[in-house]
Motif scaffolding. Sequence first.
Motif, PDB file in Angstrom:
ATOM      1  N   ARG A 175       0.829  -1.196   0.000  1.00 59.71           N
ATOM      2  CA  ARG A 175       0.000   0.000   0.000  1.00 59.71           C
ATOM      3  C   ARG A 175       0.861   1.243   0.000  1.00 59.71           C
ATOM      4  NH1 ARG A 175      -3.739  -0.625   4.954  1.00 59.71           N
ATOM      5  NH2 ARG A 175      -4.483   1.456   4.316  1.00 59.71           N
ATOM      6  N   ASP A 176       0.321   2.293  -0.571  1.00 59.75           N
ATOM      7  CA  ASP A 176       0.944   3.596  -0.590  1.00 59.75           C
ATOM      8  C   ASP A 176      -0.093   4.570  -0.064  1.00 59.75           C
ATOM      9  OD1 ASP A 176       2.060   6.087  -1.097  1.00 59.75           O
ATOM     10  OD2 ASP A 176       2.909   5.490  -3.022  1.00 59.75           O
ATOM     11  N   ASN A 177      -0.003   4.886   1.201  1.00 59.25           N
ATOM     12  CA  ASN A 177      -1.018   5.726   1.827  1.00 59.25           C
ATOM     13  C   ASN A 177      -1.022   7.143   1.264  1.00 59.25           C
ATOM     14  OD1 ASN A 177      -1.905   3.642   3.455  1.00 59.25           O
ATOM     15  ND2 ASN A 177      -0.617   4.220   5.191  1.00 59.25           N
ATOM     16  N   ALA A 178       0.130   7.615   0.822  1.00 57.50           N
ATOM     17  CA  ALA A 178       0.193   8.944   0.234  1.00 57.50           C
ATOM     18  C   ALA A 178      -0.634   9.031  -1.038  1.00 57.50           C
ATOM     19  CB  ALA A 178       1.640   9.341  -0.043  1.00 57.50           C
ATOM     20  N   LYS A 179      -0.791   7.902  -1.723  1.00 50.46           N
ATOM     21  CA  LYS A 179      -1.570   7.848  -2.950  1.00 50.46           C
ATOM     22  C   LYS A 179      -2.930   7.191  -2.757  1.00 50.46           C
ATOM     23  CE  LYS A 179       2.479   7.705  -5.969  1.00 50.46           C
ATOM     24  NZ  LYS A 179       3.191   6.959  -7.030  1.00 50.46           N
ATOM     25  N   ASN A 180      -3.260   6.832  -1.533  1.00 50.52           N
ATOM     26  CA  ASN A 180      -4.517   6.139  -1.246  1.00 50.52           C
ATOM     27  C   ASN A 180      -4.714   4.938  -2.168  1.00 50.52           C
ATOM     28  OD1 ASN A 180      -5.063   7.982   0.761  1.00 50.52           O
ATOM     29  ND2 ASN A 180      -6.938   8.782  -0.159  1.00 50.52           N
ATOM     30  N   THR A 181      -3.670   4.143  -2.296  1.00 50.82           N
ATOM     31  CA  THR A 181      -3.677   3.043  -3.247  1.00 50.82           C
ATOM     32  C   THR A 181      -3.135   1.770  -2.615  1.00 50.82           C
ATOM     33  OG1 THR A 181      -3.372   4.588  -5.089  1.00 50.82           O
ATOM     34  CG2 THR A 181      -2.900   2.275  -5.517  1.00 50.82           C
ATOM     35  N   VAL A 182      -3.789   0.653  -2.929  1.00 47.23           N
ATOM     36  CA  VAL A 182      -3.338  -0.675  -2.551  1.00 47.23           C
ATOM     37  C   VAL A 182      -3.005  -1.441  -3.828  1.00 47.23           C
ATOM     38  CG1 VAL A 182      -3.908  -2.801  -1.339  1.00 47.23           C
ATOM     39  CG2 VAL A 182      -4.795  -0.625  -0.506  1.00 47.23           C
ATOM     40  N   TYR A 183      -1.927  -2.201  -3.789  1.00 42.54           N
ATOM     41  CA  TYR A 183      -1.474  -2.941  -4.957  1.00 42.54           C
ATOM     42  C   TYR A 183      -1.470  -4.437  -4.685  1.00 42.54           C
ATOM     43  CZ  TYR A 183       0.406   1.686  -6.034  1.00 42.54           C
ATOM     44  OH  TYR A 183       0.552   3.033  -6.254  1.00 42.54           O
ATOM     45  N   LEU A 184      -1.592  -5.195  -5.749  1.00 40.74           N
ATOM     46  CA  LEU A 184      -1.389  -6.629  -5.683  1.00 40.74           C
ATOM     47  C   LEU A 184      -0.483  -7.030  -6.832  1.00 40.74           C
ATOM     48  CD1 LEU A 184      -2.156  -9.219  -4.123  1.00 40.74           C
ATOM     49  CD2 LEU A 184      -3.923  -9.599  -5.852  1.00 40.74           C
ATOM     50  N   GLN A 185       0.762  -7.333  -6.506  1.00 38.12           N
ATOM     51  CA  GLN A 185       1.704  -7.843  -7.487  1.00 38.12           C
ATOM     52  C   GLN A 185       1.498  -9.342  -7.599  1.00 38.12           C
ATOM     53  OE1 GLN A 185       4.059  -6.150  -9.474  1.00 38.12           O
ATOM     54  NE2 GLN A 185       4.131  -8.163 -10.462  1.00 38.12           N
ATOM     55  N   MET A 186       1.168  -9.798  -8.790  1.00 38.13           N
ATOM     56  CA  MET A 186       0.837 -11.191  -9.032  1.00 38.13           C
ATOM     57  C   MET A 186       1.878 -11.786  -9.972  1.00 38.13           C
ATOM     58  SD  MET A 186      -3.148 -10.324  -9.852  1.00 38.13           S
ATOM     59  CE  MET A 186      -3.802 -11.977  -9.738  1.00 38.13           C
ATOM     60  N   ASN A 187       2.687 -12.689  -9.451  1.00 37.42           N
ATOM     61  CA  ASN A 187       3.713 -13.364 -10.232  1.00 37.42           C
ATOM     62  C   ASN A 187       3.396 -14.846 -10.356  1.00 37.42           C
ATOM     63  OD1 ASN A 187       5.200 -10.927 -10.341  1.00 37.42           O
ATOM     64  ND2 ASN A 187       6.277 -11.419  -8.436  1.00 37.42           N
ATOM     65  N   SER A 188       4.062 -15.484 -11.292  1.00 38.02           N
ATOM     66  CA  SER A 188       3.887 -16.920 -11.515  1.00 38.02           C
ATOM     67  C   SER A 188       2.417 -17.292 -11.597  1.00 38.02           C
ATOM     68  CB  SER A 188       4.580 -17.710 -10.401  1.00 38.02           C
ATOM     69  OG  SER A 188       5.959 -17.393 -10.326  1.00 38.02           O
ATOM     70  N   LEU A 189       1.688 -16.555 -12.381  1.00 42.85           N
ATOM     71  CA  LEU A 189       0.245 -16.742 -12.454  1.00 42.85           C
ATOM     72  C   LEU A 189      -0.123 -18.096 -13.040  1.00 42.85           C
ATOM     73  CD1 LEU A 189      -0.742 -13.141 -13.449  1.00 42.85           C
ATOM     74  CD2 LEU A 189      -1.704 -14.408 -11.513  1.00 42.85           C
ATOM     75  N   LYS A 190      -1.192 -18.652 -12.505  1.00 44.30           N
ATOM     76  CA  LYS A 190      -1.704 -19.946 -12.915  1.00 44.30           C
ATOM     77  C   LYS A 190      -3.119 -19.789 -13.457  1.00 44.30           C
ATOM     78  CE  LYS A 190       0.757 -22.146  -9.062  1.00 44.30           C
ATOM     79  NZ  LYS A 190       0.601 -23.003  -7.850  1.00 44.30           N
TER      80      LYS A 190
END
Length: 114
Positions: free
Chosen positions: A71-86
């Motif tokens: 999360r980046d509270n300064a940007k009011n944003t939550v991220y989900l990095q998704m690797n090795s996707l199935k």
Amino acid sequence: QVQPVESGGGLVQPGGSLRLSCAASGSVFSKSSMGWYRPGPGKQRELVAGITADGSTVYATSVKGRFTISRDNAKNTVYLQMNSLKPEDTAVYYCNVLFGNKTWGQGTQVTVSS
């Protein structure tokens, strides 16, 4: 009150990566525990990854080691990095608070296919 809007989904090959973003509004976002959800077998949304206000994280067993929530509270944003996707990761992904009643938006579609 947190009002999230999801983006970043798309079509990706197995083994590929995507980064989802959750842009949230609300005066108390920085103090809210947030999570990414996707529908389970019974169509009820299940928690994929969660993050607390201080950065503590939790993951579903099925994605542990492959997904990273941040999360980046300064940007009011939550991220989900998704690797090795199935292919099993294919779903509509939703962002919302971890606690309390939830009103669900449209989410963002992730499709993993060859």
